[in-house]
Design an enzyme around this catalytic site. Structure first.
Site, PDB file in Angstrom:
ATOM      1  N   GLY A  69      53.243  53.484  38.234  1.00  0.00           N
ATOM      2  CA  GLY A  69      52.761  53.517  39.621  1.00  0.00           C
ATOM      3  C   GLY A  69      53.888  53.740  40.612  1.00  0.00           C
ATOM      4  O   GLY A  69      55.076  53.584  40.288  1.00  0.00           O
ATOM      5  N   ASP A  98      46.887  46.141  28.988  1.00  0.00           N
ATOM      6  CA  ASP A  98      45.730  46.614  29.740  1.00  0.00           C
ATOM      7  C   ASP A  98      45.171  45.453  30.561  1.00  0.00           C
ATOM      8  O   ASP A  98      44.664  44.471  30.009  1.00  0.00           O
ATOM      9  CB  ASP A  98      44.678  47.153  28.761  1.00  0.00           C
ATOM     10  CG  ASP A  98      43.456  47.695  29.479  1.00  0.00           C
ATOM     11  OD1 ASP A  98      43.402  47.618  30.735  1.00  0.00           O
ATOM     12  OD2 ASP A  98      42.546  48.188  28.797  1.00  0.00           O
ATOM     13  N   LEU A  99      45.271  45.578  31.865  1.00  0.00           N
ATOM     14  CA  LEU A  99      44.842  44.480  32.747  1.00  0.00           C
ATOM     15  C   LEU A  99      43.334  44.240  32.697  1.00  0.00           C
ATOM     16  O   LEU A  99      42.859  43.206  33.173  1.00  0.00           O
ATOM     17  CB  LEU A  99      45.275  44.756  34.190  1.00  0.00           C
ATOM     18  CG  LEU A  99      46.773  44.637  34.468  1.00  0.00           C
ATOM     19  CD1 LEU A  99      47.064  44.962  35.917  1.00  0.00           C
ATOM     20  CD2 LEU A  99      47.286  43.244  34.142  1.00  0.00           C
ATOM     21  N   ALA A 116      47.328  48.247  39.815  1.00  0.00           N
ATOM     22  CA  ALA A 116      46.035  48.053  40.480  1.00  0.00           C
ATOM     23  C   ALA A 116      45.141  49.252  40.189  1.00  0.00           C
ATOM     24  O   ALA A 116      45.626  50.322  39.813  1.00  0.00           O
ATOM     25  CB  ALA A 116      46.220  47.918  41.996  1.00  0.00           C
ATOM     26  N   TYR A 165      50.539  42.686  45.267  1.00  0.00           N
ATOM     27  CA  TYR A 165      50.332  43.555  46.432  1.00  0.00           C
ATOM     28  C   TYR A 165      48.844  43.690  46.746  1.00  0.00           C
ATOM     29  O   TYR A 165      48.011  43.767  45.853  1.00  0.00           O
ATOM     30  CB  TYR A 165      50.944  44.943  46.184  1.00  0.00           C
ATOM     31  CG  TYR A 165      52.426  44.842  45.933  1.00  0.00           C
ATOM     32  CD1 TYR A 165      53.323  44.725  47.000  1.00  0.00           C
ATOM     33  CD2 TYR A 165      52.927  44.775  44.641  1.00  0.00           C
ATOM     34  CE1 TYR A 165      54.682  44.574  46.776  1.00  0.00           C
ATOM     35  CE2 TYR A 165      54.289  44.630  44.397  1.00  0.00           C
ATOM     36  CZ  TYR A 165      55.151  44.527  45.472  1.00  0.00           C
ATOM     37  OH  TYR A 165      56.498  44.367  45.251  1.00  0.00           O
ATOM     38  N   THR A 208      46.122  45.156  50.299  1.00  0.00           N
ATOM     39  CA  THR A 208      45.901  46.368  51.082  1.00  0.00           C
ATOM     40  C   THR A 208      45.326  46.117  52.473  1.00  0.00           C
ATOM     41  O   THR A 208      44.633  45.118  52.698  1.00  0.00           O
ATOM     42  CB  THR A 208      44.929  47.286  50.295  1.00  0.00           C
ATOM     43  OG1 THR A 208      44.557  48.392  51.112  1.00  0.00           O
ATOM     44  CG2 THR A 208      43.652  46.553  49.905  1.00  0.00           C
ATOM     45  N   ASP A 209      45.591  47.060  53.370  1.00  0.00           N
ATOM     46  CA  ASP A 209      44.952  47.080  54.696  1.00  0.00           C
ATOM     47  C   ASP A 209      43.439  47.287  54.578  1.00  0.00           C
ATOM     48  O   ASP A 209      42.706  47.009  55.529  1.00  0.00           O
ATOM     49  CB  ASP A 209      45.556  48.212  55.540  1.00  0.00           C
ATOM     50  CG  ASP A 209      45.484  49.552  54.822  1.00  0.00           C
ATOM     51  OD1 ASP A 209      45.951  49.631  53.671  1.00  0.00           O
ATOM     52  OD2 ASP A 209      44.959  50.520  55.398  1.00  0.00           O
ATOM     53  N   TYR A 243      36.785  49.172  46.681  1.00  0.00           N
ATOM     54  CA  TYR A 243      38.223  48.961  46.450  1.00  0.00           C
ATOM     55  C   TYR A 243      38.712  47.784  47.293  1.00  0.00           C
ATOM     56  O   TYR A 243      39.339  46.852  46.778  1.00  0.00           O
ATOM     57  CB  TYR A 243      38.994  50.240  46.795  1.00  0.00           C
ATOM     58  CG  TYR A 243      40.495  50.041  46.888  1.00  0.00           C
ATOM     59  CD1 TYR A 243      41.267  49.827  45.748  1.00  0.00           C
ATOM     60  CD2 TYR A 243      41.146  50.064  48.128  1.00  0.00           C
ATOM     61  CE1 TYR A 243      42.647  49.636  45.852  1.00  0.00           C
ATOM     62  CE2 TYR A 243      42.510  49.878  48.234  1.00  0.00           C
ATOM     63  CZ  TYR A 243      43.258  49.661  47.097  1.00  0.00           C
ATOM     64  OH  TYR A 243      44.615  49.473  47.194  1.00  0.00           O
ATOM     65  N   TRP A 282      48.916  52.718  53.238  1.00  0.00           N
ATOM     66  CA  TRP A 282      49.207  54.156  53.202  1.00  0.00           C
ATOM     67  C   TRP A 282      50.487  54.446  52.388  1.00  0.00           C
ATOM     68  O   TRP A 282      51.446  55.055  52.904  1.00  0.00           O
ATOM     69  CB  TRP A 282      49.372  54.686  54.623  1.00  0.00           C
ATOM     70  CG  TRP A 282      48.154  54.622  55.495  1.00  0.00           C
ATOM     71  CD1 TRP A 282      47.021  53.877  55.313  1.00  0.00           C
ATOM     72  CD2 TRP A 282      47.937  55.340  56.727  1.00  0.00           C
ATOM     73  NE1 TRP A 282      46.137  54.081  56.337  1.00  0.00           N
ATOM     74  CE2 TRP A 282      46.677  54.972  57.216  1.00  0.00           C
ATOM     75  CE3 TRP A 282      48.701  56.244  57.451  1.00  0.00           C
ATOM     76  CZ2 TRP A 282      46.151  55.495  58.398  1.00  0.00           C
ATOM     77  CZ3 TRP A 282      48.177  56.758  58.636  1.00  0.00           C
ATOM     78  CH2 TRP A 282      46.916  56.395  59.105  1.00  0.00           C
TER      79      TRP A 282
HETATM   80  N1  LIG Z   1      48.450  53.643  47.264  1.00  0.00           N
HETATM   81  C1  LIG Z   1      48.174  53.167  48.475  1.00  0.00           C
HETATM   82  O1  LIG Z   1      48.002  53.919  49.442  1.00  0.00           O
HETATM   83  C2  LIG Z   1      48.088  51.679  48.702  1.00  0.00           C
HETATM   84  C3  LIG Z   1      47.755  51.223  49.992  1.00  0.00           C
HETATM   85  C4  LIG Z   1      47.690  49.842  50.221  1.00  0.00           C
HETATM   86  C5  LIG Z   1      47.947  48.962  49.174  1.00  0.00           C
HETATM   87  N2  LIG Z   1      48.252  49.439  47.935  1.00  0.00           N
HETATM   88  C6  LIG Z   1      48.495  48.471  46.857  1.00  0.00           C
HETATM   89  O2  LIG Z   1      49.865  48.568  46.487  1.00  0.00           O
HETATM   90  C7  LIG Z   1      50.014  48.282  45.092  1.00  0.00           C
HETATM   91  C8  LIG Z   1      50.782  49.407  44.425  1.00  0.00           C
HETATM   92  O3  LIG Z   1      50.051  50.617  44.616  1.00  0.00           O
HETATM   93  P1  LIG Z   1      50.597  52.038  44.097  1.00  0.00           P
HETATM   94  O4  LIG Z   1      50.332  53.003  45.177  1.00  0.00           O
HETATM   95  O5  LIG Z   1      51.940  51.873  43.514  1.00  0.00           O
HETATM   96  O6  LIG Z   1      49.527  52.300  42.941  1.00  0.00           O
HETATM   97  P2  LIG Z   1      49.498  53.489  41.861  1.00  0.00           P
HETATM   98  O7  LIG Z   1      50.573  54.447  42.098  1.00  0.00           O
HETATM   99  O8  LIG Z   1      48.079  53.944  41.796  1.00  0.00           O
HETATM  100  O9  LIG Z   1      49.850  52.691  40.525  1.00  0.00           O
HETATM  101  C9  LIG Z   1      49.002  51.730  40.016  1.00  0.00           C
HETATM  102  C10 LIG Z   1      49.356  51.536  38.571  1.00  0.00           C
HETATM  103  O10 LIG Z   1      48.437  50.555  38.031  1.00  0.00           O
HETATM  104  C11 LIG Z   1      48.153  50.958  36.726  1.00  0.00           C
HETATM  105  N3  LIG Z   1      46.896  50.454  36.199  1.00  0.00           N
HETATM  106  C12 LIG Z   1      45.652  50.816  36.570  1.00  0.00           C
HETATM  107  N4  LIG Z   1      44.757  50.221  35.763  1.00  0.00           N
HETATM  108  C13 LIG Z   1      45.458  49.481  34.868  1.00  0.00           C
HETATM  109  C14 LIG Z   1      45.108  48.665  33.773  1.00  0.00           C
HETATM  110  N5  LIG Z   1      43.833  48.490  33.396  1.00  0.00           N
HETATM  111  N6  LIG Z   1      46.085  48.048  33.072  1.00  0.00           N
HETATM  112  C15 LIG Z   1      47.369  48.230  33.410  1.00  0.00           C
HETATM  113  N7  LIG Z   1      47.786  49.016  34.415  1.00  0.00           N
HETATM  114  C16 LIG Z   1      46.830  49.633  35.139  1.00  0.00           C
HETATM  115  C17 LIG Z   1      48.094  52.472  36.763  1.00  0.00           C
HETATM  116  O11 LIG Z   1      48.307  52.922  35.454  1.00  0.00           O
HETATM  117  P3  LIG Z   1      48.098  54.455  35.004  1.00  0.00           P
HETATM  118  O12 LIG Z   1      49.370  55.124  35.457  1.00  0.00           O
HETATM  119  O13 LIG Z   1      47.970  54.350  33.535  1.00  0.00           O
HETATM  120  O14 LIG Z   1      46.864  54.915  35.705  1.00  0.00           O
HETATM  121  C18 LIG Z   1      49.195  52.821  37.731  1.00  0.00           C
HETATM  122  O15 LIG Z   1      50.400  53.123  37.084  1.00  0.00           O
HETATM  123  C19 LIG Z   1      48.598  48.062  44.567  1.00  0.00           C
HETATM  124  O16 LIG Z   1      48.327  46.688  44.551  1.00  0.00           O
HETATM  125  C20 LIG Z   1      47.712  48.739  45.594  1.00  0.00           C
HETATM  126  O17 LIG Z   1      46.423  48.177  45.637  1.00  0.00           O
HETATM  127  C21 LIG Z   1      48.351  50.783  47.678  1.00  0.00           C
END
Ligand SMILES: NC(=O)c1ccc[n+]([C@@H]2O[C@H](COP(=O)([O-])OP(=O)(O)OC[C@H]3O[C@@H](n4cnc5c(N)ncnc54)[C@H](OP(=O)(O)O)[C@@H]3O)[C@@H](O)[C@H]2O)c1
Length: 289
Positions: free
Chosen positions: A10, A35-36, A59, A98, A100-101, A124, A149
């Site tokens: 991620g 696997d979560l 996530a 972590y 989210t907004d 979500y 974001w």
């Molecule tokens: N992205 C945004 O815009 C955003 C905004 C606000 C808050 N957040 C929060 O910030 C945090 C980090 O987000 P990010 O953007 O880094 O997310 P990301 O790039 O989507 O990465 C999430 C990671 O979680 C892994 N995952 C999903 N399902 C899983 C499972 N069943 N078991 C183990 N791993 C699993 C995914 O694995 P795979 O690579 O195998 O799919 C992915 O590598 C999260 O808590 C997210 O909710 C994100």
């Protein structure tokens, strides 16, 4: 100290991996190893590894897809964090998580503070809010960091999508009535590392729920305009941008119009400085891939 970091591939996890690699005994797990969606796997691995700190950067983040996969979204975003919190508490290990907004509905006219009422608009956001509550039900040494974001040079995100589309197309319509702060995953990682340092040096602020995003504000259109400007500055082509309202770009999940997070509590209680979103964009674009 042994740190267990989840979410290996991620955006945030990759940046944390790079920042923490030299500072700690780091154990990184992706979906392939842990696997979560399988609570027993979480319990087994945490009990076997016995980390001194757990960082959950994994996530279910597919906001629109979550509308048709609510069970999976809740398993990963709500049930798994609760199990992690129980296992961390049993070890006496702090848990950094972590959120989210999207726990807010965006109807407030000012930036959100942590105590504002939540009201997620989609599955979500509901699943992430349920995850926060699962952690809080366990309590103890936890940081729940709501961010917004998120983008980086890896994965699926607005920056990379815009860079591609701006170079492919002559004209691009982008939503201009959703306001927030684009937050570089590298900023989230460097702030998290500072929080860990404060704790390890005995300078921790209170555990709990905090907002952690870049400072300043813009719209998706404003963010896209800054990306276009940087493409042109690098001698690349960028199509023309046209602002549109959210109503002209319907998606399965509704997004909050106001995603602004007031981060003053984290900055005050933990003595950290968060960068301006535009400065962080430039830093990201000039960072090594
Ligand atoms: N992205 C945004 O815009 C955003 C905004 C606000 C808050 N957040 C929060 O910030 C945090 C980090 O987000 P990010 O953007 O880094 O997310 P990301 O790039 O989507 O990465 C999430 C990671 O979680 C892994 N995952 C999903 N399902 C899983 C499972 N069943 N078991 C183990 N791993 C699993 C995914 O694995 P795979 O690579 O195998 O799919 C992915 O590598 C999260 O808590 C997210 O909710 C994100």
């Amino acid at each position: 100290m042994k740190i267990l970091l989840l979410g290996q591939h991620g955006q945030v996890s990759r940046e944390l991996h790079a920042s923490l690699r030299d500072q700690a005994e780091l154990i990184v797990r992706g979906r392939e190893q842990l696997d979560l969606a399988q609570p027993e796997q979480i319990r087994q691995q945490v009990r076997a590894l016995r980390p001194g700190l757990i960082i959950n950067a994994a996530a279910y983040t597919a906001v629109d897809q979550a509308e048709s996969e609510p069970e999976l979204a809740f398993a990963i975003n709500a049930v798994a964090p609760g199990v992690l919190a129980e296992e961390a508490a049993a070890l006496g290990a702090p848990l950094i998580h972590y959120s989210t907004d999207y726990v807010y509905d965006g109807s407030k006219s000012a930036p959100y503070v942590e105590s504002d009422p939540t009201n997620p608009l989609g599955v979500y956001g509901q699943s992430k809010l349920a995850g926060e509550r699962a952690l809080q039900a366990v309590g103890g040494a936890q940081l729940i960091l709501r961010t917004s974001w998120v983008y980086s040079l890896h994965g699926r995100n607005f920056l990379l999508t815009m860079q591609r589309l701006l170079q492919e197309r002559d004209e691009l319509k982008v939503v201009a009535d959703q306001i927030g702060a684009p937050t570089w995953a590298g900023s989230i990682a460097s702030t998290t590392v500072q929080l860990i340092q404060r704790w390890r040096e005995g300078q921790a602020g209170p555990w709990g729920l905090y907002h952690l995003s870049a400072q300043g504000e813009t719209s998706w259109f404003g963010f896209a305009s800054a990306i276009a400007e940087q493409l042109r500055a690098a001698g690349k082509r960028a199509g023309q941008l046209q602002p549109i309202p959210s109503s002209a770009y319907p998606t399965p999940a509704q997004r909050p119009l106001n995603s602004r997070l007031d981060c003053s509590r984290l900055q005050r209680d933990w003595q950290v400085q968060l960068p301006n979103w535009h400065d962080a964009l430039l830093e990201c674009l000039h960072s090594p891939r």
